[in-house]
Scaffold this motif. Structure first.
Motif, PDB file in Angstrom:
ATOM      1  N   ARG A   1       0.509  -1.200  -0.369  1.00 22.32           N
ATOM      2  CA  ARG A   1       0.095  -0.053   0.121  1.00 22.32           C
ATOM      3  C   ARG A   1       0.950   1.428  -0.213  1.00 22.32           C
ATOM      4  O   ARG A   1       2.284   1.037   0.630  1.00 22.32           O
ATOM      5  N   GLU A   2       0.083   2.655  -0.897  1.00 22.04           N
ATOM      6  CA  GLU A   2       1.173   3.862  -0.638  1.00 22.04           C
ATOM      7  C   GLU A   2       2.784   3.672  -1.054  1.00 22.04           C
ATOM      8  O   GLU A   2       2.436   2.903  -2.319  1.00 22.04           O
ATOM      9  N   TYR A   3       3.144   3.650  -0.071  1.00 24.69           N
ATOM     10  CA  TYR A   3       5.152   3.926  -0.689  1.00 24.69           C
ATOM     11  C   TYR A   3       5.302   2.671  -1.291  1.00 24.69           C
ATOM     12  O   TYR A   3       6.294   2.100  -1.602  1.00 24.69           O
ATOM     13  N   HIS A   4       4.740   1.012  -0.761  1.00 23.01           N
ATOM     14  CA  HIS A   4       4.978   0.101  -1.420  1.00 23.01           C
ATOM     15  C   HIS A   4       3.655  -0.400  -2.431  1.00 23.01           C
ATOM     16  O   HIS A   4       4.321  -1.885  -2.941  1.00 23.01           O
ATOM     17  N   HIS A   5       3.435   0.224  -2.850  1.00 17.19           N
ATOM     18  CA  HIS A   5       2.265   0.481  -3.756  1.00 17.19           C
ATOM     19  C   HIS A   5       3.364   0.079  -5.301  1.00 17.19           C
ATOM     20  O   HIS A   5       2.835  -0.876  -6.110  1.00 17.19           O
ATOM     21  N   PRO A   6       4.224   1.506  -5.101  1.00 20.39           N
ATOM     22  CA  PRO A   6       5.416   1.499  -6.547  1.00 20.39           C
ATOM     23  C   PRO A   6       5.864  -0.300  -6.584  1.00 20.39           C
ATOM     24  O   PRO A   6       6.436  -0.640  -7.361  1.00 20.39           O
ATOM     25  N   VAL A   7       5.896  -0.392  -4.776  1.00 21.24           N
ATOM     26  CA  VAL A   7       8.166  -1.432  -5.049  1.00 21.24           C
ATOM     27  C   VAL A   7       6.414  -3.143  -5.933  1.00 21.24           C
ATOM     28  O   VAL A   7       7.830  -4.010  -6.000  1.00 21.24           O
ATOM     29  N   ALA A   8       5.468  -2.711  -5.369  1.00 21.11           N
ATOM     30  CA  ALA A   8       4.643  -4.409  -5.697  1.00 21.11           C
ATOM     31  C   ALA A   8       4.604  -4.326  -7.166  1.00 21.11           C
ATOM     32  O   ALA A   8       5.401  -5.320  -7.695  1.00 21.11           O
ATOM     33  N   LEU A   9       4.125  -3.323  -7.995  1.00 17.03           N
ATOM     34  CA  LEU A   9       4.695  -3.145  -9.325  1.00 17.03           C
ATOM     35  C   LEU A   9       5.883  -3.392 -10.453  1.00 17.03           C
ATOM     36  O   LEU A   9       5.562  -4.033 -10.503  1.00 17.03           O
ATOM     37  N   GLU A  10       6.916  -3.047  -9.616  1.00 17.27           N
ATOM     38  CA  GLU A  10       7.799  -3.224  -9.602  1.00 17.27           C
ATOM     39  C   GLU A  10       8.251  -4.195  -9.430  1.00 17.27           C
ATOM     40  O   GLU A  10       8.761  -5.121 -10.637  1.00 17.27           O
ATOM     41  N   GLY A  11       7.711  -5.149  -8.108  1.00 18.17           N
ATOM     42  CA  GLY A  11       8.643  -6.555  -7.830  1.00 18.17           C
ATOM     43  C   GLY A  11       8.034  -7.569  -9.084  1.00 18.17           C
ATOM     44  O   GLY A  11       8.579  -8.234  -9.330  1.00 18.17           O
ATOM     45  N   ALA A  12       7.108  -7.073  -9.325  1.00 15.01           N
ATOM     46  CA  ALA A  12       6.160  -8.467 -10.769  1.00 15.01           C
ATOM     47  C   ALA A  12       6.657  -7.959 -11.595  1.00 15.01           C
ATOM     48  O   ALA A  12       6.479  -8.717 -13.030  1.00 15.01           O
TER      49      ALA A  12
END
Ligand code: F6R
Length: 501
Positions: free
Chosen positions: A365-376
């Motif tokens: 969520r929030e700042y970790h949302h871009p990380v989830a997108l990038e991880g995928a």
């Protein structure tokens, strides 16, 4: 003939050439160019005049280089596609990007659209479209050849992941004041937009999502747009809007198109890029260099973390925040923490365990949302396996239907605030469907209790934690790809610079 780009009117040209008796041996758009040159030479032009005549017939985007069996020179030109000349002591080089010849020279001439280069052994000239000699300046790039070697690593990607402590330090060097928490970046001086629009593609778009969130949190209306969408469907702007293009290469056609769109509407533009002399750097009003050094692996790694740091610099320059000093302190500690993480990560074991999974989900969520997108994105592009990233709250609005015991869910959760608690709620939902959970987390969150595997990150400021979490996910993707025997540095169907729209 070497061609990068697309000749848009090639069908028409091919039909005309075939009608004149030219026989084609491929289905490529490129092949029309040598036939056009042949045609012009048959009509009495010399090679150079024939090359110019051929180019004048072309529509589309191209970097072109041509040579004949008995010619003494290589001729080249460009339109909307990068092309640089490397200047050696007794040789000249031609490439679409500097790292290609960095081993031989660090002196570069950047060609502009419509210019023609003529390379002979040890000499070069550049002329305009009418053949007039141009005085081009020779720039020296700061990257050195060692940075473009693999230095004992199996892949550039792994080397670049390990270079992050250094590239992050470079990005921050002389740019922040730890006492006041202020930033001192010339490119950002006097910047006070009322709203900010980011345009970017792929990994850079994920950094843009982070940047937009940071500015919104500081009270500045801000949004991230996929450049390919913005180019044809731009958002409304005012005179006080700043449009920021995030682009590692500075040559991504979609991002350039979006930035040009903004320029046409009279708003200020800023290029956040890694490449000095790139088209984005030259065309935008302002330029913020991320200083990550050359990135050779097609999958962006160190440039993403530097983009995210640069987004923090940008946000600090535009909006005052009460936690500015804490963020600067955390950024200063970040390179050391990345090193610590690299030394201790057991991402390889996690990769081993989930190698045969059907697919992978990433939530945050929030700042970790871009990380989830990038991880995928990292996972799919180098392993060729299905991977999806989304905001954790979206899970129950559809993707949950795909969650099974064969689909590990990587949950990025740090701290113990309300946001973390909500993500933990989502983690429990997937756990109840027997999906294995891999928590990427600091020592604070209790998410580990619900996870089969924990990838730990050092504790830090909430705005800095995503960069650490991302390094763990880079490593997981890398080791899954390695164990599956994939072509990690050059994944199928992908290119480092996407120079066509
Ligand atoms: C993913 C990746 C791409 C690029 C995208 C934009 O690993 O490398 O998604 O991020 O093509 O490239 P730049 O940043 O050069 O504009």
């Amino acid at each position: 003939m070497v061609h990068n780009g697309i000749i848009e009117n090639y069908d028409e040209l091919k039909a005309e050439l075939q009608a004149d008796g030219h026989e084609f041996t491929s289905d490529t758009d490129t092949e029309v160019v040598p036939h056009l040159i042949e045609d012009a030479m048959a009509a009495g032009h010399d090679f150079e005049a024939a090359f110019r005549a051929a180019v004048s017939r072309l529509e589309g985007s191209y970097a072109l280089a041509a040579v004949t069996a008995d010619a003494e020179a290589i001729l080249a030109t460009r339109r909307d596609s990068p092309l640089v000349v490397g200047v050696g002591d007794d040789a000249a080089y031609l490439a679409s990007d500097v790292p290609a010849f960095l081993e031989f020279t660090d002196r570069v001439v950047y060609l502009e659209d419509g210019e023609f280069a003529r390379l002979e052994s040890g000499s070069w000239t550049v002329t305009d479209d009418e053949g007039l000699l141009l005085e081009k300046s020779v720039s020296r790039v700061e990257w050195d050849a060692e940075e473009t070697a693999k230095s004992g690593y199996d892949h550039y990607m792994l080397k670049e992941i390990h270079e992050q402590p250094r590239s992050l330090r470079q990005c921050l060097r002389d740019r922040v004041d730890e006492l006041t928490g202020s930033v001192d970046v010339e490119a950002l001086e006097g910047l006070s937009p009322k709203s900010v629009q980011f345009v970017a593609c792929g990994t850079s778009y994920h950094a843009a999502c982070y940047g937009a969130h940071a500015l919104r949190e500081a009270g500045v209306p801000s949004q991230a747009f996929l450049a390919s969408e913005y180019a044809t469907a731009p958002a409304p702007v005012s005179e006080e809007t700043l449009v920021v293009g995030i682009t590692q290469s500075g040559e991504t056609a979609d991002t350039l198109a979006a930035l040009r769109q903004a320029e046409r509407r009279g708003v200020e533009t800023l290029a956040m890029t890694n490449v000095v002399g790139s088209t984005a750097a030259r065309e935008c009003d302002r330029t913020l260099f991320i200083r990550a050094g050359p990135e050779i692996g097609v999958a962006a790694t160190k440039t993403f973390s530097s983009q995210v740091v640069a987004c923090n610099l940008l946000s600090a320059a535009i909006a005052e925040r009460s936690d500015a000093r804490e963020v600067v302190g955390a950024l200063r500690d970040l390179p050391g923490q990345v090193q610590e993480l690299l030394d201790e990560s057991h991402a390889e074991a996690v990769a081993d365990r989930f190698l045969d999974s059907d697919g992978y989900f990433f939530i945050g969520r929030e700042y970790h949302h871009p990380v989830a997108l990038e991880g995928a994105l990292k996972m799919k592009e180098i392993t060729y396996k299905h991977a999806e990233g989304f905001p954790a709250g979206e899970l129950k609005h559809g993707p949950l239907a795909l969650v099974t015991e064969e689909t590990p869910v990587f949950a990025v959760v740090t701290g113990d605030g309300e946001t973390a608690q909500k993500t933990i709620g989502n983690v429990k939902e997937v756990e109840a469907r027997d999906a294995p959970v891999v928590a990427v987390t600091d020592g604070v969150s209790e998410v580990g209790r619900y996870a089969e595997e924990v990838l730990e990150i050092p504790e830090t400021h909430p705005r800095v934690a995503p960069m650490l979490a991302n390094v763990q996910l880079q490593l997981v993707a890398y080791y899954v790809a390695k164990k599956l025997g994939r072509s990690i540095d050059k994944p199928r169907n992908l290119a480092k610079s996407v120079t066509v729209e």
